[in-house]
Design a protein around this motif. Structure first.
Motif, PDB file in Angstrom:
ATOM      1  N   GLU A 152      -3.612  -0.620   9.000  1.00 12.36           N
ATOM      2  CA  GLU A 152      -4.831  -1.403   8.828  1.00 12.36           C
ATOM      3  C   GLU A 152      -4.897  -2.564   9.812  1.00 12.36           C
ATOM      4  OE1 GLU A 152      -7.356  -3.351   5.107  1.00 12.36           O
ATOM      5  OE2 GLU A 152      -5.252  -2.763   4.841  1.00 12.36           O
ATOM      6  N   SER A 153      -3.764  -3.207  10.086  1.00 20.29           N
ATOM      7  CA  SER A 153      -3.759  -4.381  10.955  1.00 20.29           C
ATOM      8  C   SER A 153      -4.064  -4.036  12.410  1.00 20.29           C
ATOM      9  CB  SER A 153      -2.403  -5.082  10.873  1.00 20.29           C
ATOM     10  OG  SER A 153      -1.369  -4.208  11.271  1.00 20.29           O
ATOM     11  N   CYS A 154      -3.990  -2.739  12.756  1.00 16.40           N
ATOM     12  CA  CYS A 154      -4.234  -2.326  14.151  1.00 16.40           C
ATOM     13  C   CYS A 154      -5.679  -1.896  14.400  1.00 16.40           C
ATOM     14  CB  CYS A 154      -3.302  -1.165  14.526  1.00 16.40           C
ATOM     15  SG  CYS A 154      -1.547  -1.538  14.352  1.00 16.40           S
ATOM     16  N   VAL A 155      -6.464  -1.747  13.363  1.00 14.37           N
ATOM     17  CA  VAL A 155      -7.819  -1.217  13.520  1.00 14.37           C
ATOM     18  C   VAL A 155      -8.646  -2.087  14.448  1.00 14.37           C
ATOM     19  CG1 VAL A 155      -9.976  -0.723  12.307  1.00 14.37           C
ATOM     20  CG2 VAL A 155      -7.816  -0.037  11.300  1.00 14.37           C
ATOM     21  N   GLY A 156      -8.484  -3.395  14.356  1.00 21.48           N
ATOM     22  CA  GLY A 156      -9.261  -4.311  15.173  1.00 21.48           C
ATOM     23  C   GLY A 156      -8.992  -4.199  16.663  1.00 21.48           C
ATOM     24  N   ASN A 157      -7.918  -3.507  17.042  1.00 22.70           N
ATOM     25  CA  ASN A 157      -7.593  -3.336  18.458  1.00 22.70           C
ATOM     26  C   ASN A 157      -8.420  -2.243  19.121  1.00 22.70           C
ATOM     27  OD1 ASN A 157      -5.571  -5.238  18.050  1.00 22.70           O
ATOM     28  ND2 ASN A 157      -3.963  -3.710  17.785  1.00 22.70           N
ATOM     29  N   TYR A 158      -9.201  -1.504  18.317  1.00 24.88           N
ATOM     30  CA  TYR A 158      -9.878  -0.319  18.836  1.00 24.88           C
ATOM     31  C   TYR A 158     -11.370  -0.377  18.511  1.00 24.88           C
ATOM     32  CZ  TYR A 158      -5.148   1.228  19.563  1.00 24.88           C
ATOM     33  OH  TYR A 158      -3.851   1.297  20.003  1.00 24.88           O
ATOM     34  N   PRO A 159     -12.165   0.511  19.146  1.00 23.86           N
ATOM     35  CA  PRO A 159     -13.614   0.503  18.898  1.00 23.86           C
ATOM     36  C   PRO A 159     -13.948   0.767  17.434  1.00 23.86           C
ATOM     37  CG  PRO A 159     -13.060   1.832  20.828  1.00 23.86           C
ATOM     38  CD  PRO A 159     -11.769   1.499  20.157  1.00 23.86           C
ATOM     39  N   CYS A 277       2.486  -4.291  10.819  1.00 23.05           N
ATOM     40  CA  CYS A 277       2.296  -2.918  10.334  1.00 23.05           C
ATOM     41  C   CYS A 277       3.095  -2.655   9.060  1.00 23.05           C
ATOM     42  CB  CYS A 277       2.716  -1.908  11.406  1.00 23.05           C
ATOM     43  SG  CYS A 277       1.702  -1.954  12.897  1.00 23.05           S
ATOM     44  N   LEU A 278       2.515  -1.904   8.162  1.00 26.40           N
ATOM     45  CA  LEU A 278       3.213  -1.520   6.939  1.00 26.40           C
ATOM     46  C   LEU A 278       4.326  -0.532   7.250  1.00 26.40           C
ATOM     47  CD1 LEU A 278       3.485  -1.317   3.816  1.00 26.40           C
ATOM     48  CD2 LEU A 278       1.864   0.594   3.949  1.00 26.40           C
ATOM     49  N   ALA A 279       5.489  -0.745   6.676  1.00 21.99           N
ATOM     50  CA  ALA A 279       6.581   0.226   6.749  1.00 21.99           C
ATOM     51  C   ALA A 279       6.378   1.253   5.634  1.00 21.99           C
ATOM     52  CB  ALA A 279       7.925  -0.468   6.596  1.00 21.99           C
ATOM     53  N   THR A 280       6.114   2.496   6.003  1.00 19.36           N
ATOM     54  CA  THR A 280       5.775   3.534   5.024  1.00 19.36           C
ATOM     55  C   THR A 280       6.871   3.755   3.999  1.00 19.36           C
ATOM     56  OG1 THR A 280       4.509   4.619   6.761  1.00 19.36           O
ATOM     57  CG2 THR A 280       4.947   5.897   4.791  1.00 19.36           C
ATOM     58  N   LYS A 281       8.112   3.481   4.379  1.00 16.66           N
ATOM     59  CA  LYS A 281       9.221   3.703   3.449  1.00 16.66           C
ATOM     60  C   LYS A 281       9.044   2.900   2.161  1.00 16.66           C
ATOM     61  CE  LYS A 281      12.156   2.541   6.565  1.00 16.66           C
ATOM     62  NZ  LYS A 281      11.214   2.135   7.617  1.00 16.66           N
ATOM     63  N   ILE A 282       8.339   1.770   2.229  1.00 14.33           N
ATOM     64  CA  ILE A 282       8.094   0.990   1.010  1.00 14.33           C
ATOM     65  C   ILE A 282       7.346   1.832  -0.013  1.00 14.33           C
ATOM     66  CG2 ILE A 282       6.739  -0.950   0.097  1.00 14.33           C
ATOM     67  CD1 ILE A 282       7.475  -2.505   2.612  1.00 14.33           C
ATOM     68  N   LEU A 283       6.297   2.527   0.440  1.00 12.24           N
ATOM     69  CA  LEU A 283       5.509   3.357  -0.476  1.00 12.24           C
ATOM     70  C   LEU A 283       6.291   4.585  -0.928  1.00 12.24           C
ATOM     71  CD1 LEU A 283       2.025   3.154   1.244  1.00 12.24           C
ATOM     72  CD2 LEU A 283       2.871   1.828  -0.672  1.00 12.24           C
ATOM     73  N   GLU A 284       7.168   5.091  -0.074  1.00 13.81           N
ATOM     74  CA  GLU A 284       7.987   6.239  -0.469  1.00 13.81           C
ATOM     75  C   GLU A 284       8.969   5.841  -1.568  1.00 13.81           C
ATOM     76  OE1 GLU A 284       9.473   7.419   3.351  1.00 13.81           O
ATOM     77  OE2 GLU A 284       7.757   8.740   3.730  1.00 13.81           O
ATOM     78  N   CYS A 294      12.401  -6.039   0.117  1.00 15.19           N
ATOM     79  CA  CYS A 294      11.916  -5.959   1.493  1.00 15.19           C
ATOM     80  C   CYS A 294      11.656  -7.335   2.085  1.00 15.19           C
ATOM     81  CB  CYS A 294      10.652  -5.107   1.551  1.00 15.19           C
ATOM     82  SG  CYS A 294       9.215  -5.875   0.783  1.00 15.19           S
ATOM     83  N   SER A 295      11.378  -7.345   3.377  1.00 15.22           N
ATOM     84  CA  SER A 295      11.031  -8.576   4.087  1.00 15.22           C
ATOM     85  C   SER A 295       9.710  -9.126   3.576  1.00 15.22           C
ATOM     86  CB  SER A 295      10.912  -8.296   5.592  1.00 15.22           C
ATOM     87  OG  SER A 295      12.102  -7.754   6.113  1.00 15.22           O
ATOM     88  N   ASP A 296       9.623 -10.441   3.576  1.00 18.34           N
ATOM     89  CA  ASP A 296       8.403 -11.102   3.112  1.00 18.34           C
ATOM     90  C   ASP A 296       7.444 -11.266   4.290  1.00 18.34           C
ATOM     91  OD1 ASP A 296       6.482 -12.457   1.746  1.00 18.34           O
ATOM     92  OD2 ASP A 296       7.647 -14.272   1.421  1.00 18.34           O
ATOM     93  N   PHE A 297       6.742 -10.162   4.611  1.00 24.85           N
ATOM     94  CA  PHE A 297       5.712 -10.172   5.650  1.00 24.85           C
ATOM     95  C   PHE A 297       4.347 -10.119   4.966  1.00 24.85           C
ATOM     96  CE2 PHE A 297       8.852  -7.676   8.536  1.00 24.85           C
ATOM     97  CZ  PHE A 297       9.548  -8.850   8.811  1.00 24.85           C
ATOM     98  N   ALA A 298       3.386 -10.865   5.479  1.00 23.91           N
ATOM     99  CA  ALA A 298       2.079 -10.988   4.817  1.00 23.91           C
ATOM    100  C   ALA A 298       1.409  -9.632   4.603  1.00 23.91           C
ATOM    101  CB  ALA A 298       1.173 -11.904   5.636  1.00 23.91           C
ATOM    102  N   VAL A 299       1.488  -8.735   5.604  1.00 24.77           N
ATOM    103  CA  VAL A 299       0.824  -7.431   5.507  1.00 24.77           C
ATOM    104  C   VAL A 299       1.412  -6.594   4.375  1.00 24.77           C
ATOM    105  CG1 VAL A 299       0.462  -5.247   6.748  1.00 24.77           C
ATOM    106  CG2 VAL A 299       0.115  -7.413   7.927  1.00 24.77           C
ATOM    107  N   TRP A 300       2.664  -6.831   4.026  1.00 25.57           N
ATOM    108  CA  TRP A 300       3.339  -6.030   2.997  1.00 25.57           C
ATOM    109  C   TRP A 300       3.098  -6.536   1.578  1.00 25.57           C
ATOM    110  CZ3 TRP A 300       8.975  -4.990   5.147  1.00 25.57           C
ATOM    111  CH2 TRP A 300       8.875  -4.423   6.420  1.00 25.57           C
ATOM    112  N   ARG A 301       2.587  -7.756   1.435  1.00 23.25           N
ATOM    113  CA  ARG A 301       2.548  -8.382   0.107  1.00 23.25           C
ATOM    114  C   ARG A 301       1.649  -7.656  -0.882  1.00 23.25           C
ATOM    115  NH1 ARG A 301       2.196 -14.396   2.685  1.00 23.25           N
ATOM    116  NH2 ARG A 301       4.381 -14.529   3.324  1.00 23.25           N
ATOM    117  N   LYS A 302       0.555  -7.071  -0.411  1.00 24.82           N
ATOM    118  CA  LYS A 302      -0.352  -6.408  -1.365  1.00 24.82           C
ATOM    119  C   LYS A 302       0.300  -5.185  -1.994  1.00 24.82           C
ATOM    120  CE  LYS A 302      -3.239  -3.246   1.391  1.00 24.82           C
ATOM    121  NZ  LYS A 302      -4.640  -2.927   1.758  1.00 24.82           N
TER     122      LYS A 302
END
Length: 370
Positions: A152-159, A277-284, A294-302
């Motif tokens: 999700e955090s990378c979407v803004g880099n593209y059209p 970027c989200l580390a997919t292993k969290i959801l697995e 896990c690490s306390d990164f803002a993108v991962w908190r939700k």
């Protein structure tokens, strides 16, 4: 029948997102699917026709020669749509679109400009410039192509036309594996210093010193030099009966080990690509009914704090990591609550079935517009 060809020169042939999630589900939807990728021979897996590329020994050789070998093999499939997964394939994506007049999709797995700033094989003084040059190349070469973005955090880099298809796990329900014997800590993913391997080993050392009878599995591929450092640390600290270094195993086997774990580890260092970027292993881990540390990164908190599926720590604070891990191991009722919350979150919304519907819509639009 529409024929689709996925292409990668970097990922292993059995990459979970590419083979099992994207290609496998496209087969289920009635597409004829090929995968051109490095492998030791052609094969068919779950209906996906794998066309093997011979590996090249050096990174430079891979980047210079393999893309064009991959393009020739991909064109031989007669596909309607070509879907590639690596930034080094941008030139052939451009050729496929504008020279061969094909429908082309670029799959962005991570924040590539950010990741370039963390590449250990690049001189530090050049990393920023190389990252900027890559952005410029993308802007030129991606003209006329469809774009799928995994984070999700990378979407803004593209059209605006970029489609967000996050790399969520398949919805499978909680494993029936019974957690018996020694508590188990597990990490699954690429084994690298920046991905926390020595954080985990230091944690194992501290747990042993504190009298905690805990085993640890570190699952994933590592290079020879790093392997020597890892096994030296294990030997020097007498951790051989506690820490298991498995190397790369297939996803199903890895998930069986995860399912018996007490805590799933994802304590990555604060590198630009990891922070964004989200580390997919969290959801697995959540899907397997395993509490997350896990690490306390803002993108991962939700996914962790907001879902109450585990605990988050400063990845640079060994004392905090040890303390929080002990608290999780000593509170089985709390751990079960984390497990239930995590499984509910992935079942309700953070799963591949939801994301695949968006990917399928992208394909339908691409084919219709072509």
């Amino acid at each position: 029948m529409n024929t689709i060809c996925h292409i990668s020169t970097v990922h292993p042939w059995n990459d979970t997102r590419i083979l099992y999630r994207e290609c496998g589900y496209l087969v289920k939807s009635g597409f004829d699917v090929y995968l051109v990728i490095t492998a030791d021979g052609d094969r068919v897996v779950n209906g996906v026709k794998i066309r093997a590329l011979k590996a090249v020994g050096s990174r430079l050789g891979r980047m210079l020669f393999m893309p064009y070998r991959a393009m020739r093999k991909a064109l031989a499939t007669g596909a309607n749509v070509f879907h590639y997964h690596d930034p080094e394939l941008l030139p052939i994506g451009f050729l496929l679109r504008w020279v061969y007049n094909k429908k082309v999709i670029f799959d962005v797995h991570e924040d590539i400009p950010g990741h370039l700033k963390s590449k250990e094989y690049l001189p530090k003084v050049l990393r920023g410039g190389i990252s900027c040059l890559y952005k410029l190349c993308e802007r030129i070469l991606l003209c006329g192509q469809e774009i799928v973005v995994a984070n999700e955090s990378c979407v803004g880099n593209y059209p605006e036309r970029a489609v967000l298809v996050q790399n969520y796990p398949e919805m499978a329900g909680k494993s029936n594996t019974v957690k018996v014997g020694r508590p188990r800590l597990v990490y699954v993913g690429a084994v690298e210093e920046i991905r926390g391997v020595f954080i985990y080993l230091e944690l194992a050392k501290r747990l042993k010193a504190a009298g905690k009878d805990v085993e640890m599995y570190i699952i994933g591929q590592y290079n020879t030099d790093l392997g020597e450092k890892i096994f030296s640390f294990i030997s020097e600290n007498n951790l051989g009966d506690r820490v298991h270094i498995t190397g790369r195993v297939n996803w199903q086997e890895a998930m069986e080990i995860v399912a018996g774990a007490s805590v799933g580890l994802c304590i990555l260092k604060p590198e630009p690509n990891f922070i964004s970027c989200l580390a997919t292993k969290i959801l697995e881990y959540m899907m397997a009914g395993v509490p997350v540390l896990c690490s306390d990164f803002a993108v991962w908190r939700k996914y962790v704090s907001d879902c109450q599926s585990g605990r988050m720590v400063d990845p640079l604070d060994d004392d905090e990591i040890f303390r929080v891990c002990c608290e999780m191991l000593e509170d089985p009722a709390g751990a079960e609550g984390f497990a239930v919350n995590g499984l509910r979150a992935v079942t309700d919304k953070y799963n591949w079935q939801v994301e695949y519907a968006k990917l399928l819509k992208c394909y339908e639009n691409c084919i219709c517009l072509g």
